[in-house]
Design an enzyme around this catalytic site. Structure first.
Site, PDB file in Angstrom:
ATOM      1  CD  GLU A 166      -2.843  -1.174   2.444  1.00 24.11           C
ATOM      2  OE1 GLU A 166      -2.739  -0.269   3.287  1.00 24.11           O
ATOM      3  OE2 GLU A 166      -3.691  -2.069   2.525  1.00 24.11           O
ATOM      4  CD  GLU A 353      -3.570  -5.770   4.159  1.00 20.40           C
ATOM      5  OE1 GLU A 353      -4.411  -4.957   4.593  1.00 20.40           O
ATOM      6  OE2 GLU A 353      -2.349  -5.567   4.172  1.00 20.40           O
TER       7      GLU A 353
HETATM    8  O1  IFM Z   1      -3.916  -3.077   9.363  1.00 21.22           O
HETATM    9  C1  IFM Z   1      -3.924  -2.555   8.081  1.00 21.22           C
HETATM   10  C2  IFM Z   1      -2.771  -3.112   7.271  1.00 21.22           C
HETATM   11  O2  IFM Z   1      -1.542  -2.863   7.878  1.00 21.22           O
HETATM   12  C3  IFM Z   1      -2.738  -2.488   5.900  1.00 21.22           C
HETATM   13  N1  IFM Z   1      -4.029  -2.575   5.261  1.00 21.22           N
HETATM   14  C4  IFM Z   1      -5.180  -2.186   6.007  1.00 21.22           C
HETATM   15  C5  IFM Z   1      -5.203  -2.878   7.361  1.00 21.22           C
HETATM   16  C6  IFM Z   1      -6.448  -2.456   8.150  1.00 21.22           C
HETATM   17  O3  IFM Z   1      -6.448  -1.088   8.361  1.00 21.22           O
END
Ligand code: IFM
Length: 448
Positions: A166, A353
């Protein structure tokens, strides 16, 4: 046979990140990271919490690998803490740091779980930030060197590498609105950081390939925008295409240059940079939590779409349920996003994710009945299946997160885990959602 059967070879996993779970921040030669500094700064993190102990994963690696094995997890996406490998962000490797990840990779492999490390999930060595951080070009060069060190040690056993997690967050939250480390609020620095993160990615891909890496890619958190057309187009340029286009087409989008003209002329992009960034990738990692509704609002600089930069505003339809983060639950956004990425960039995808924060804790019997998380997972896994049915090549799904952990500026207040963590005792308790997910993995699918 479940109603929604996933293709053979579809990988089911869980994900975490170093600063969020490891703890042991001053052990075995690890140097300080920007998150150590940021979380120690009053007012930056909920109740002044830090990742100093977190889930103590550094000392509980064996237990945590066993936990994943007991759930039938097939792949684990974890991140490597750069300051464990190079405490100051440059120079020779710290052997103890490399040993830790070597052991993790070996334990995972022995448990039949494919290791998928991310090289950068936001814990920049503090020394590099002191020298200017991601807005400085040298940080990208150091990142390429770090990738070469880690690749040389682990490439023989790693299935898939992710360079960055990200970069949108690292650039815009780190340097744009200061909600994340290092906490700077400078739109020009945010855009410069975005470019150098991409350049670092390109250098890391080349270093990993030279080290004999298997699959190599990057994890983005593209936003599925909804709302009025002008705002969607602007949001898409500053939050999404700023990453997609240099990565997959070797150029920044024209409209991005116009939209950001009041902050920068992009003169930091040097000849050859875009070729370095535009490396062939084996797949693309996609993190998805919710869509974002936008409306045009010229002059609005505080938009969470690209903090400090965009002139769109964000809103959420009142009828939608929200998670403990206040994020709306809308699973069709995931299907739409996967279909769009397939259509525009024609690259294999993996959902790296997806998950939801809910506060549910143990009941009187010690069970954690997190039915809202089960509903969230069920609808989003079904949304992935819908994308596959629509012809999208989706290779896997890694749930965020294996266990409750340090949720950045929200500290330990927000719980995303399939496994509950009692931070006083470090006891791990699989929630009902962990059992649900284990059943999905065992069946290779689920009923809608
Ligand atoms: O916890 C975070 C992760 O580190 C990166 N993506 C989003 C998740 C939830 O906010």
């Amino acid at each position: 046979m479940p109603q929604l059967q996933f293709p053979d070879g579809f990988l089911w996993g869980t994900a975490t990140a170093s600063y969020q779970v490891e703890g042991a921040t001053d052990e075995d030669g690890r140097g300080p990271s920007i998150w150590d500094t940021f979380s120690a700064t009053p007012g930056k993190v909920w109740r002044g919490q830090t990742g100093r102990v977190a889930c103590d994963h550094y000392h509980r690696l064996d237990e945590d690998v066993e936990l994943m094995k007991s759930l039938g997890v097939q792949t684990y996406r974890f991140s490597i803490a750069w300051p464990r490998i190079q405490p100051d962000g440059s120079g020779p490797a710290n052997p103890a740091g490399l040993d830790f990840y070597d052991r993790l990779v070996d334990r995972l492999t022995a448990a039949g779980i494919k290791p998928m490390p991310t090289l950068y999930h936001w814990d920049l060595p503090q020394t590099l930030e002191d020298a200017g951080g991601w807005p400085e070009r040298e940080t990208a060069e150091r990142f390429g060197e770090y990738a070469a060190i880690v690749g040389a040690r682990l490439a023989d056993r790693v299935d898939t590498w992710w360079t960055l997690n990200e970069p949108w967050c690292a650039a815009y939250l780190g340097y744009g609105n200061g909600h994340h480390a290092p906490g700077r609020t400078d739109p020009t620095a945010a855009l410069t950081a975005a470019h150098h993160l991409l350049l670092g990615h390109g250098l890391a891909v080349q270093a990993l390939r030279s080290a004999g890496a298997g699959q190599v890619s990057i994890v983005l958190n593209p936003t599925q925008f909804r709302g009025d057309e002008a705002a969607v187009r602007k949001g898409d340029a500053v939050a999404n295409r700023i990453f997609f286009e240099p990565l997959f087409k070797g150029a920044y989008p024209e409209d991005l240059l116009g939209l950001t003209a009041r902050h920068t002329d992009w003169s930091f992009v040097q000849d050859g940079d875009l070729e370095q960034i535009n490396q062939p990738l084996d797949l693309l990692g996609v993190n998805y939590y919710n869509p974002t509704w936008v409306r045009d609002a010229p002059g609005a600089e505080e938009s969470p779409v690209a903090p400090g930069v965009t002139d769109v505003e964000v809103w959420t339809p009142e009828e939608l349920p929200v998670t403990d983060m206040g994020w709306p639950v809308e699973a069709t956004g995931l299907t739409d996003l996967l279909v769009r990425l397939h259509k525009d960039y024609n690259v294999p995808l993996m959902v790296t994710e997806n998950g939801a924060a809910y506060p549910t804790g143990p009941d009187a019997e010690g069970n954690v009945e997190d039915t809202e998380r089960i509903d969230y997972l069920r609808s989003h896994i079904a949304a992935v299946h819908d994308a596959i049915e629509a012809g999208v090549d989706v290779r896997g799904y890694t749930a965020w997160s294996l266990m409750d952990n340090f949720e950045w500026a929200f500290g330990y207040d927000k719980r995303f885990g399939l496994v509950h963590v009692d931070y006083t005792t470090q006891k791990r308790t699989p929630k009902a959602s962990a059992r649900f997910y284990a059943d999905v993995i065992a069946a290779g699918g689920l009923d809608r």
